[in-house]
Enzyme design. Structure first.
Site, mmCIF file in Angstrom:
data_model
loop_
_atom_site.group_PDB
_atom_site.id
_atom_site.type_symbol
_atom_site.label_atom_id
_atom_site.label_comp_id
_atom_site.label_asym_id
_atom_site.label_seq_id
_atom_site.Cartn_x
_atom_site.Cartn_y
_atom_site.Cartn_z
ATOM 1 N N SER A 44 -74.259 -60.167 18.563
ATOM 2 C CA SER A 44 -73.936 -61.497 18.801
ATOM 3 C C SER A 44 -74.862 -62.346 18.894
ATOM 4 C CB SER A 44 -72.588 -61.705 19.770
ATOM 5 O OG SER A 44 -71.553 -61.057 19.168
ATOM 6 N N ASP A 103 -71.074 -65.774 27.577
ATOM 7 C CA ASP A 103 -71.384 -64.681 26.462
ATOM 8 C C ASP A 103 -72.384 -65.207 25.427
ATOM 9 O OD1 ASP A 103 -70.965 -62.471 25.237
ATOM 10 O OD2 ASP A 103 -69.029 -62.777 24.725
ATOM 11 N N GLU A 258 -64.863 -70.834 19.281
ATOM 12 C CA GLU A 258 -65.022 -69.494 18.768
ATOM 13 C C GLU A 258 -63.896 -68.831 19.454
ATOM 14 O OE1 GLU A 258 -67.602 -65.488 20.002
ATOM 15 O OE2 GLU A 258 -67.527 -67.095 21.597
ATOM 16 N N HIS A 267 -63.953 -54.273 18.774
ATOM 17 C CA HIS A 267 -64.923 -53.239 19.615
ATOM 18 C C HIS A 267 -64.018 -52.084 19.896
ATOM 19 C CE1 HIS A 267 -68.962 -54.488 19.194
ATOM 20 N NE2 HIS A 267 -68.426 -55.853 19.194
ATOM 21 N N HIS A 443 -71.048 -52.965 15.338
ATOM 22 C CA HIS A 443 -71.109 -53.889 14.231
ATOM 23 C C HIS A 443 -71.406 -53.412 12.967
ATOM 24 C CE1 HIS A 443 -71.801 -57.221 17.559
ATOM 25 N NE2 HIS A 443 -70.771 -56.746 17.674
#
Length: 486
Positions: A44, A103, A258, A267, A443
């Site tokens: 990310s 993050d 977001e 995940h 991912h």
């Protein structure tokens, strides 16, 4: 991050549960490629850097080209779309996330480091920008909303041990720590809203399994209390728009909002919570478009909905969970999975709006958005990622908490993970496809969709690289400099 969970809504929510999402009604659809500069699979940080700066970098890098020096903060830096918009146009900037705010996705708008784990530096960059190098002036965003109170409470986790609530107050910010205060907050002041320790509570836990929010020591004030009065993505986004619009009536604003836990729940293989987060995002998009229209700015606002990467997620069949529960062996339990004509229809149902509000047939969480009424039906969905750790699978909602599919066992290496038996006791074992050092899914390389509406929308059709999103937005905002110093 929408793509991985988006497939749930389109491929699996069928039969009795059908809905068309707000993003599907956008007039332009494109697809972006997500690979990094030196690897097929992005994280990310690198993908956010590509989206925000127009420069691909390396995994874990925020706003820099990664070099080999020992200092993670001295790498060659590139400006983000937020920094450019602030410098060139003088407009407002808003940053909203349901993750801890340091993050990668929110952090990439102001941070410049090779190591996304420099959380203290990320928080300081929100407020002060880049201070040790020659860099354009940055005076902080108008809005910063999310989780991650551990980086603001003075401790070993905060930057230089400082009280960052006070640091923000010292620069004129209104500090907000719960949804009640958020709704009452004035729109004239720059605002910092931190609503929990770590990531914010998931939609499913805030609205359905509410006892799961009773977690001690999650309150953003550093006390032993639980953070029970948390806003959702919609509440934060609408308040951010009001503040940005009020404070920047002529110069406009840039807002990044977001739905972070779609990715985070993918995940951990917690697909039900990922679906809840996706539907919350859809609810937020609908409410945002309506609100922009109400304040007279819909036609003036470019709205883009996209993801920074995918997870290789898909739905491949149906599951009779009652039949599975009755079987005593893993091989027999697998017969509960139906494919093709045996896949049938799920029992996820939308509300019966003629039934009384609050009844089992009409659990309406948000007007106009079809959240499932029953999150634990008998007939569910066989779904999963392309790659995953060893785990047990029952294809049922995890009511008690966020899912933990794999764990470390005492006596084994800390980098050795095994399936978590209590995660899905009634399910069967699925052998992982990742190294045993992985406890979560990863991912994938899949292209992700880009939905666009508003000025310059046509620029976002077709298939292109993720860096092109930056250039298209920058062109639409007229951030080009025609000559030196301008």
């Amino acid at each position: 991050m929408i793509t991985a969970a988006r497939l749930i809504a389109h491929q699996s929510v069928n039969g009795k549960y059908q809905t068309r999402m707000a993003m599907d009604k956008f007039p332009v659809l494109g697809h972006q490629m997500t690979h990094s500069i030196d690897s097929f699979i992005t994280d990310s940080a690198n993908s956010a850097t590509a989206l925000y700066t127009g420069h691909k970098s390396s995994v874990n890098a925020l706003g820099v080209y990664a070099d080999s020096s020992p200092n993670p903060l001295d790498d060659p830096k590139v400006q983000s779309i937020a920094e450019l918009f602030h410098e060139v146009r003088g407009g407002g900037v808003g940053i909203v996330s349901t993750a801890f705010i340091a993050d990668a996705t929110p952090g990439a708008l102001t941070a410049h480091t090779r190591n996304r784990g420099q959380y203290g530096n990320v928080v300081d960059s929100f407020l002060n920008g880049i201070t040790n190098y020659t860099w354009p002036s940055w005076t902080g965003p108008d809005v910063l909303f999310g989780g991650g109170a551990e980086q603001f409470i003075p401790s070993s986790k905060s930057f230089q041990g400082k009280d960052y609530y006070q640091e923000f107050r010292n620069k004129g910010y209104n500090v907000i720590q719960n949804n009640t205060a958020l709704q009452a907050a004035p729109t004239t002041e720059r605002s910092l809203g931190i609503f929990s320790v770590s990531n914010m509570a998931k939609w499913l836990d805030r609205n359905v399994y509410k006892n799961n929010t009773q977690i001690p020591k999650t309150s953003p004030d550093g006390s032993s209390a639980a953070a029970v009065d948390q806003p959702g993505l919609k509440e934060m986004t609408l308040k951010a728009i009001d503040i940005l619009h009020k404070r920047n009536p002529d110069k406009g604003f840039f807002l990044m909002s977001e739905a972070a836990s779609i990715d985070k729940m993918m995940h951990t293989l917690d697909y039900d919570r990922a679906l809840g987060e996706l539907l919350e995002l859809d609810d937020t998009i609908k409410a945002t478009l309506k609100h922009l229209e109400e304040i007279g700015e819909l036609e003036n606002t470019l709205v883009i909905v996209t993801a920074d990467h995918g997870h290789g997620f898909d739905v491949t069949g149906g599951v009779d969970t009652k039949f599975m529960d009755a079987q005593t062996s893993d091989r027999a339990k697998r017969n509960a999975v139906g494919t093709y004509e045996q896949s049938g229809l799920s029992q996820y149902m939308v509300a019966n709006r003629s039934a009384p509000i609050g009844s089992d047939q009409n659990l309406v969480y948000s007007a106009g958005v079809d959240f499932p009424v029953n999150w634990d039906p008998r007939y569910t969905l066989q779904s999963g990622l392309a790659t995953f750790p060893d785990h047990r699978e029952s294809y049922r909602i995890h009511k008690g908490s966020v899912r933990v599919p794999a764990i470390n066992i005492t006596g084994f290496s800390s980098n050795d993970y095994f399936l978590n038996y209590v995660d899905a006791i009634t399910g069967f074992v699925i052998n992982g496809t990742l190294p045993v050092s992985a406890d979560q899914g990863v991912h994938s390389l899949t292209d992700v969709p880009v939905f666009a509406q508003g000025p310059c929308q046509s620029a976002f059709g077709g298939v292109y690289n993720n860096v092109d999103i930056f250039y298209n937005i920058a062109t639409c905002l007229r951030l080009q400099r025609t000559k030196a110093g301008h």
